[in-house]
Design a protein around this motif. Sequence first.
Motif, mmCIF file in Angstrom:
data_model
loop_
_atom_site.group_PDB
_atom_site.id
_atom_site.type_symbol
_atom_site.label_atom_id
_atom_site.label_comp_id
_atom_site.label_asym_id
_atom_site.label_seq_id
_atom_site.Cartn_x
_atom_site.Cartn_y
_atom_site.Cartn_z
ATOM 1 N N HIS A 37 -58.629 7.062 0.249
ATOM 2 C CA HIS A 37 -60.057 6.925 -0.042
ATOM 3 C C HIS A 37 -60.272 6.153 -1.341
ATOM 4 O O HIS A 37 -61.169 5.320 -1.437
ATOM 5 C CB HIS A 37 -60.714 8.296 -0.196
ATOM 6 C CG HIS A 37 -60.716 9.111 1.055
ATOM 7 N ND1 HIS A 37 -61.504 10.207 1.217
ATOM 8 C CD2 HIS A 37 -60.013 8.991 2.213
ATOM 9 C CE1 HIS A 37 -61.308 10.734 2.429
ATOM 10 N NE2 HIS A 37 -60.400 10.023 3.039
ATOM 11 N N ALA A 38 -59.485 6.485 -2.353
ATOM 12 C CA ALA A 38 -59.653 5.869 -3.674
ATOM 13 C C ALA A 38 -58.321 5.956 -4.405
ATOM 14 O O ALA A 38 -57.491 6.826 -4.103
ATOM 15 C CB ALA A 38 -60.743 6.588 -4.471
ATOM 16 N N CYS A 39 -58.132 5.040 -5.355
ATOM 17 C CA CYS A 39 -56.919 5.075 -6.171
ATOM 18 C C CYS A 39 -57.285 4.580 -7.559
ATOM 19 O O CYS A 39 -57.829 3.481 -7.701
ATOM 20 C CB CYS A 39 -55.833 4.186 -5.552
ATOM 21 S SG CYS A 39 -54.244 4.288 -6.414
ATOM 22 N N ALA A 40 -57.023 5.402 -8.559
ATOM 23 C CA ALA A 40 -57.331 4.971 -9.927
ATOM 24 C C ALA A 40 -56.264 4.008 -10.416
ATOM 25 O O ALA A 40 -55.155 3.943 -9.888
ATOM 26 C CB ALA A 40 -57.452 6.185 -10.844
ATOM 27 N N VAL A 41 -56.642 3.232 -11.407
ATOM 28 C CA VAL A 41 -55.771 2.192 -11.967
ATOM 29 C C VAL A 41 -55.285 2.688 -13.321
ATOM 30 O O VAL A 41 -56.086 2.995 -14.200
ATOM 31 C CB VAL A 41 -56.553 0.867 -12.116
ATOM 32 C CG1 VAL A 41 -55.686 -0.203 -12.736
ATOM 33 C CG2 VAL A 41 -57.082 0.418 -10.754
ATOM 34 N N CYS A 42 -53.966 2.783 -13.451
ATOM 35 C CA CYS A 42 -53.355 3.372 -14.643
ATOM 36 C C CYS A 42 -52.704 2.267 -15.476
ATOM 37 O O CYS A 42 -52.291 1.230 -14.943
ATOM 38 C CB CYS A 42 -52.288 4.365 -14.197
ATOM 39 S SG CYS A 42 -51.355 5.104 -15.540
ATOM 40 N N TYR A 141 -65.464 17.281 -6.599
ATOM 41 C CA TYR A 141 -65.178 15.969 -7.185
ATOM 42 C C TYR A 141 -65.261 14.902 -6.095
ATOM 43 O O TYR A 141 -64.428 14.894 -5.186
ATOM 44 C CB TYR A 141 -63.770 15.932 -7.779
ATOM 45 C CG TYR A 141 -63.638 16.662 -9.100
ATOM 46 C CD1 TYR A 141 -63.892 16.006 -10.298
ATOM 47 C CD2 TYR A 141 -63.247 17.988 -9.143
ATOM 48 C CE1 TYR A 141 -63.771 16.668 -11.515
ATOM 49 C CE2 TYR A 141 -63.129 18.664 -10.346
ATOM 50 C CZ TYR A 141 -63.391 17.995 -11.529
ATOM 51 O OH TYR A 141 -63.273 18.659 -12.725
ATOM 52 N N PRO A 142 -66.251 13.993 -6.177
ATOM 53 C CA PRO A 142 -66.220 12.857 -5.252
ATOM 54 C C PRO A 142 -64.891 12.113 -5.410
ATOM 55 O O PRO A 142 -64.269 12.159 -6.478
ATOM 56 C CB PRO A 142 -67.396 11.990 -5.721
ATOM 57 C CG PRO A 142 -68.275 12.907 -6.524
ATOM 58 C CD PRO A 142 -67.368 13.929 -7.124
ATOM 59 N N ASP A 334 -67.159 4.694 1.978
ATOM 60 C CA ASP A 334 -68.090 5.710 1.457
ATOM 61 C C ASP A 334 -67.390 6.713 0.549
ATOM 62 O O ASP A 334 -67.860 7.822 0.344
ATOM 63 C CB ASP A 334 -68.810 6.425 2.605
ATOM 64 C CG ASP A 334 -67.840 7.043 3.603
ATOM 65 O OD1 ASP A 334 -66.612 6.862 3.415
ATOM 66 O OD2 ASP A 334 -68.290 7.674 4.566
ATOM 67 N N ALA A 335 -66.252 6.331 -0.053
ATOM 68 C CA ALA A 335 -65.550 7.223 -0.985
ATOM 69 C C ALA A 335 -66.383 7.423 -2.245
ATOM 70 O O ALA A 335 -67.112 6.536 -2.655
ATOM 71 C CB ALA A 335 -64.193 6.654 -1.332
#
Length: 335
Positions: A37-42, A141-142, A334-335
């Motif tokens: 759905h989503a992936c944060a950038v580190c 948490y969305p 729609d994440a």
Amino acid sequence: MEGSMRAMVLREPGQPLREESWPIPRPGPEELLLRVHACAVCRTDLHVVDGELTRPKLPLVPGHEIVATVAEAGPEARGIEVGTRVGVPWLGWSCGYCRFCVSGRENLCDFGRFTGYQVDGGYAEYTLAHHRFCFPLPEGYPDVHAAPLMCAGLIGFRCLRMAGDAPRLGLYGFGAAAHVLIQVARHQARRVYAFTRSADAAGQRFARELGATWAGGSDEVPPEPLDAAILFAPVGALVPAALRAVDKGGVVVCGGIHMSDIPTFSYDLLWEERVVRSVANLTRADARDFLALAPQVPVRTEVQVFPLAQANEALAALREGRVRGAAVLRVLEDA
Ligand SMILES: [Zn+2]
Ligand SMILES: [Zn+2]
């Protein structure tokens, strides 16, 4: 599941990621197929893409702060139902029998494998993960707000543990990890001193908004000595600077996986039982404990969202210090 997926792919370090169409991978016996759905950038992704971490699998799908749902489970992957929303962190696998694993230090496993580095990660529509290294996420948490919990949150939390009970805590570098950690530290009634690049007035204001007692440039001396300092900025010169800022017996924790060289410094700075240490990776216990704590604080993440295809722009924004909070790739519409 058959078919193809979009992925942002590193073919060669130092080159931009390329948008490619890959077959949807098949889960092995102990693996889960995950719909991302989503992936944060580190910042670690930057070190991988820029070639400072030198042993990536190639070609590679980066990304280790994954929020996904389980689409399919291998025959021996038990305990997490299809449809469950899970988070996947940097530690993708540990052996379970080396001397580090059997002493509660699987973060140092001799055979550890890391998500978005030695195995493909979350900059794609689907990914695989070992079922023992996926964590059900707290409600409320969305997806895009949950993603930064999986590394900025987890590694920050491990750093905080290594800092001990330190009532006066310094944070050097006020990015994704620090903006989560200050909320946990304030919840624990600690006083937080935030250090940013000296000209970064916006970063200092952001830290004060989140409850910092003081915020200033990393070349400044805080108004009172600190009991511990955590370094998130990958700048070796901050090690002697932080040693100067901590009181007798103080701890300086280096939270990054890569750092520029540390300049030589006088033994006086280390004298009186000051300690310098690094934090490497995370354990599953860190993940479980932090994901239970986050909704109690409650930790709220501030995110700057980019579509998957703009992963290079997200990396550039992070490299240039233009992100307030955490950068996150939205993979599912729609994440
Ligand atoms: Zn091991
Ligand atoms: Zn990370």
